[in-house]
Design an enzyme around this catalytic site. Structure first.
Site, short mmCIF file in Angstrom:
data_model
loop_
_atom_site.label_atom_id
_atom_site.label_comp_id
_atom_site.label_asym_id
_atom_site.label_seq_id
_atom_site.Cartn_x
_atom_site.Cartn_y
_atom_site.Cartn_z
CB SER A 131 15.35 40.36 47.16
OG SER A 131 14.66 39.58 48.10
CG HIS A 136 14.61 44.45 46.24
ND1 HIS A 136 15.82 44.64 46.65
CD2 HIS A 136 13.88 43.58 47.22
CE1 HIS A 136 16.23 43.75 47.27
NE2 HIS A 136 15.07 43.69 48.13
CG ASP A 225 8.03 35.36 64.84
OD1 ASP A 225 7.48 35.72 63.59
OD2 ASP A 225 7.55 34.22 65.05
#
Length: 312
Positions: A131, A136, A225
């Site tokens: 990002s 951030h 995940d």
């Protein structure tokens, strides 16, 4: 041309932030030149922080600050953080110190090393990005009160490992009075693309100020995940999610500690979403949600969906 792209980067941060761009070589050259030109302009015309303070409080101040944030470029890592602070994106001394301890140059792809300190997102392969520095910084400030020495935090979609490393410096360090951390603070990053998780470990290993945290166990980077969180290391004082969920996942709020905070973008894929702060009360049951700002992130999705989707 370069001027148009530089203006586009400056004016439309929400659009460019979360998109995982796949660009031709020529397009990359144009954007790199635009970013470099913007960075040069930033240092010749760097806004004085007092100019921002004269803006009246309220929506106009917030809008101006968002516009200024997209121009928070630096010549090196320290200069980048100083510029974010001058533009009032970074406000906390602890956040400033932690961001300076984690050199962003260790966490970008080899082809983007020269643009490591430009305030824009950069591709890290596998339809993923690191990002923009100002995003951030926004998220770190939203979590600042929970990123204390001894805290436990989870970074979902940890990608390059950069933000998880900043978290680790904040939770593993001594307190501001110079005392010892009150407990075994720990930052866990979870990434569902195995190649990115392995790369993030190499990134941290190459970062001399952060590698000891990985060796000590204060920083953990796992493959899995993230939509399901990482319950074995919970509960967490704070959780950050770097992709947009269609709704706030119950698995993540369940793994928040009492008094914990979740920062997560929420909304439909490819459309405007909102960055939410979710606080769990001390009773462990009540959740309080606050819409902070409009954003556009890639979706919090399965590995196969990510790898087979063109983020456009």
């Amino acid at each position: 041309g370069v001027g148009f792209m530089g203006e586009a980067f400056a004016r439309f941060p929400s659009f460019f932030h979360g998109m995982r761009l796949r660009l031709t070589t020529s397009a990359r050259s144009v954007i790199s030149a635009a970013a470099a030109a913007a960075a040069k302009t930033q240092h010749h015309h760097k806004p004085h922080p007092h100019h921002l303070r004269t803006t009246p409080a309220g929506a106009s101040h917030g809008l101006r600050r968002r516009r200024m944030s997209w121009r928070s470029h630096g010549r090196d890592n320290d200069d980048l953080v100083d510029t974010l602070r001058g533009n009032e994106i970074v406000k906390s001394e602890s956040i400033s110190k932690a961001m300076k301890a984690v050199d962003r140059g260790h966490y970008v792809s080899a082809r983007d090393k020269r643009n490591a300190y430009v305030d824009s997102p950069q591709s890290i392969s596998h339809a993923a990005t690191i990002s923009a520095p100002h995003m951030h910084a926004y998220c770190l400030e939203l979590l600042a009160g929970h990123l204390r020495p001894g805290a436990r935090c989870l970074d979902v979609g940890s990608g390059s490992g950069y933000l998880t490393s900043v978290f680790a410096h904040l939770v593993a360090g001594a307190d501001e009075a110079g005392g010892e951390a009150p407990g075994p603070g720990k930052a866990i990053g979870i990434e569902h693309i195995p190649e990115l998780q392995e790369w993030s470990v190499r990134n941290v290993t190459s970062d001399p100020k952060t590698a000891p945290l990985l060796a000590s166990g204060a920083l953990i980077l796992v493959q899995g995940d993230g939509r399901e969180g990482y319950p074995s290391e919970g509960p967490y004082d704070c959780i950050h999610v770097g992709a947009a969920a269609p709704e706030i996942p119950r698995a993540l709020t369940d793994q928040l500690a009492r008094g914990g905070r979740l920062v997560i973008p929420v909304g439909p894929e490819g459309k405007t979403q909102h960055l939410f702060v979710v606080d769990k009360d001390r009773d462990g049951e009540t959740l309080r949600k606050k819409n902070v700002m409009g954003v556009v992130y890639v979706p919090l999705c399965s590995k196969s969906h990510q790898l087979n989707k063109r983020w456009v």
